[in-house]
Design a protein around this motif. Structure first.
Motif, mmCIF file in Angstrom:
data_model
loop_
_atom_site.group_PDB
_atom_site.id
_atom_site.type_symbol
_atom_site.label_atom_id
_atom_site.label_comp_id
_atom_site.label_asym_id
_atom_site.label_seq_id
_atom_site.Cartn_x
_atom_site.Cartn_y
_atom_site.Cartn_z
ATOM 1 N N ARG A 299 -7.158 -8.006 2.913
ATOM 2 C CA ARG A 299 -7.002 -9.458 3.038
ATOM 3 C C ARG A 299 -5.749 -9.934 2.316
ATOM 4 N N ASP A 300 -5.482 -9.363 1.145
ATOM 5 C CA ASP A 300 -4.306 -9.760 0.381
ATOM 6 C C ASP A 300 -3.027 -9.437 1.144
ATOM 7 N N VAL A 301 -2.982 -8.248 1.726
ATOM 8 C CA VAL A 301 -1.801 -7.838 2.491
ATOM 9 C C VAL A 301 -1.635 -8.700 3.731
ATOM 10 N N LEU B 107 -1.629 3.387 -7.318
ATOM 11 C CA LEU B 107 -1.082 2.859 -6.066
ATOM 12 C C LEU B 107 -0.107 1.730 -6.401
ATOM 13 N N ASN B 108 0.982 2.094 -7.060
ATOM 14 C CA ASN B 108 1.896 1.091 -7.613
ATOM 15 C C ASN B 108 3.168 0.905 -6.810
ATOM 16 N N GLN B 109 3.201 1.455 -5.601
ATOM 17 C CA GLN B 109 4.324 1.220 -4.696
ATOM 18 C C GLN B 109 3.779 0.923 -3.309
ATOM 19 N N GLY B 110 4.590 0.251 -2.503
ATOM 20 C CA GLY B 110 4.173 -0.025 -1.139
ATOM 21 C C GLY B 110 3.593 -1.416 -0.957
ATOM 22 N N LEU B 111 2.769 -1.570 0.058
ATOM 23 C CA LEU B 111 2.296 -2.884 0.469
ATOM 24 C C LEU B 111 1.363 -3.536 -0.543
ATOM 25 N N THR B 112 0.556 -2.754 -1.239
ATOM 26 C CA THR B 112 -0.444 -3.344 -2.134
ATOM 27 C C THR B 112 0.200 -4.154 -3.257
ATOM 28 N N PRO B 113 1.125 -3.581 -4.041
ATOM 29 C CA PRO B 113 1.771 -4.413 -5.071
ATOM 30 C C PRO B 113 2.702 -5.472 -4.490
ATOM 31 N N LEU B 114 3.329 -5.180 -3.351
ATOM 32 C CA LEU B 114 4.231 -6.154 -2.737
ATOM 33 C C LEU B 114 3.473 -7.398 -2.294
ATOM 34 N N ARG C 199 0.876 -8.671 -3.668
ATOM 35 C CA ARG C 199 0.605 -9.478 -4.861
ATOM 36 C C ARG C 199 1.824 -10.329 -5.227
ATOM 37 N N GLU C 200 2.999 -9.732 -5.126
ATOM 38 C CA GLU C 200 4.219 -10.480 -5.445
ATOM 39 C C GLU C 200 4.430 -11.634 -4.469
#
Length: 438
Positions: free
Chosen positions: A223-225, A283-290, A292-293
């Motif tokens: 949902r966040d993505v 999982l600190n790279q890719g769509l998940t952290p992006l 959030r930003e």
């Protein structure tokens, strides 16, 4: 295995909006409930047959009936509740701190209490959203160490994430399948048998506790993505002069397109928090952290759009509609309004907040001035930002905002014509107008 055969009493630890609803539904289906919560006012209210949770259809009656029928009582002593029960359901918050690190303080204390009160043969079920592995490796092993009971033999452990939505929890408990994972076959059998009887719902039995934990966090990341994608597309629509709401309707007519709605930000206990359960575990790279930003950046984007229209915000009177993170829910956790407040105050704006669900004292606690919509001083407001579209705002008449230059609709919900007829310029996310005209 029937309820009589189990002779089951259930401890529900954490009597917030989900925990109390679970406890009341369990009681309705024949279980004896010992509800535990550290808030003594909550405990006293429940023991009088009164729900402290608002806007949950049907909950008041379920609580009243459960207490009147001696099917439920509450205590502030977790150990007492656990000691009286053969099934322990844990539903207390696990959040993140200001650095987005997982805060285990509250649930760790609960686990210590469980270890003190647990008896042989008990089943412990965690419903709190957790990073994969925590149920077994952090909590199950801790109970084993502290209690002296063997995990999977002397006591049983399962995980079944809550999957409900505020203001419709009872409905969702009936409608959504319950995902269940156990430490071993016996744990899974006990948990599944319990939920079939306690909730009368469909089950999805998964192969491990970790799978069940992962599934809940994955829902929130999805949902966040998706919301981040919608927000990114909406910003591009602003640049190109396209109405993003119209685009979404057209795109989603194709059955494989599921674009969510853009908005001024994402708040609450779930979507802005649980992705960090993956991010902080690797999982600190890719769509998940992006994602959030992008979503946390929407407050700054909204303010930048306002500044393009009105210039400096210094000494401007800005009214934010909605302290809560979303409509019709009294919950400020991770609300976008908090981001808006910080940024507006840093720009020396005069910030006012209206929210019909919060008292003036509660709003004051966030360092801003509460403002009633019946207060004559609304005529001095320069800018309005709609953040949470409560029902109270659906028929809001803007005629008394005589000095207002701009309304920013952060939820794309208001009707432009209702705004523009009072000489107020309308802006929104992905469907702006120029000086009140398309």
């Amino acid at each position: 295995m029937t309820i009589d055969e189990q002779q089951a009493s259930v401890a529900v630890i954490g009597l917030g909006k989900i925990g109390l609803t679970l406890a009341a539904v369990f009681a309705t289906n024949g279980y004896y409930i010992f509800g535990a919560d550290k808030n003594k006012e909550v405990v006293a209210s429940i023991n009088q047959g009164k729900s402290h949770i608002n806007n949950e259809p049907g909950l008041d009656q379920l609580v009243s009936d459960a207490v009147e029928n001696n099917q439920m009582r509450a205590t502030s002593d977790n150990v007492e509740a656990v000691a009286h029960s053969s099934i322990i359901v844990v539903i207390v918050p696990v959040l993140v701190d200001t650095a987005n690190q997982i805060d285990y303080q509250m649930i760790d204390a609960v686990v210590e209490d469980i270890a003190k009160g647990i008896k042989k043969g008990s089943l412990v079920i965690f419903e709190t959203t957790l990073p994969p592995g925590d149920t077994k490796n952090r909590f199950g092993k801790r109970i084993e160490e502290r209690s002296g009971l063997r995990l999977g033999t002397d006591f049983y452990l399962a995980y079944s994430p809550e999957r409900v939505y505020s203001n419709r929890i009872i409905e969702d408990l009936e409608k959504y399948p319950k995902v269940v994972g156990g430490i071993n076959e016996k744990s899974l059998l006990l948990a599944s048998t319990f939920y079939k009887q306690a909730l009368n719902c469909q089950l999805i039995e998964v192969s491990s506790i970790e799978t069940a934990e992962f599934s809940k966090v994955a829902e929130c990341v999805y949902r966040d993505v998706n919301i981040a994608l919608a927000n990114e597309l909406a910003q591009f629509a602003d640049q190109t002069g396209v109405n993003i709401s119209e685009v979404i309707v057209a795109s989603n007519s194709q059955p494989y397109s599921h674009i969510h709605s853009p908005g001024i930000g994402v708040g609450g206990h779930c979507i802005p928090i649980y992705p960090y359960f993956f991010i902080n575990k690797g999982l600190n790279q890719g769509l998940t952290p992006l994602a959030r930003e992008v979503n946390d950046g929407m407050a700054a984007y909204a303010i930048s759009q306002v500044k393009k229209e009105v210039g400096s915000l210094a000494n401007r009177n800005v009214l934010i509609l909605g302290l809560s993170y979303r409509e019709n829910v009294k919950e400020p956790t991770k609300s976008t309004t908090l981001l808006l407040i910080d940024q507006l105050l840093n720009m020396n704006a005069n910030v006012f907040v209206n929210d019909p669900l919060f008292s003036d004292r509660e709003i004051h606690a966030f360092g801003v001035t509460p403002l009633s919509l019946q207060d004559k001083s609304i005529s001095k407001i320069d800018i309005i930002i709609l953040q949470a579209y409560h029902d109270d705002y659906k028929n809001l008449n803007f005629k008394d905002f005589t000095n207002c230059k701009l309304l920013f609709d952060g939820r794309n919900q208001l009707k432009q014509e209702d705004i523009k007829k009072h000489g107020i310029t309308y802006q929104s996310i992905g469907q702006q107008s120029e000086k009140g005209e398309w």
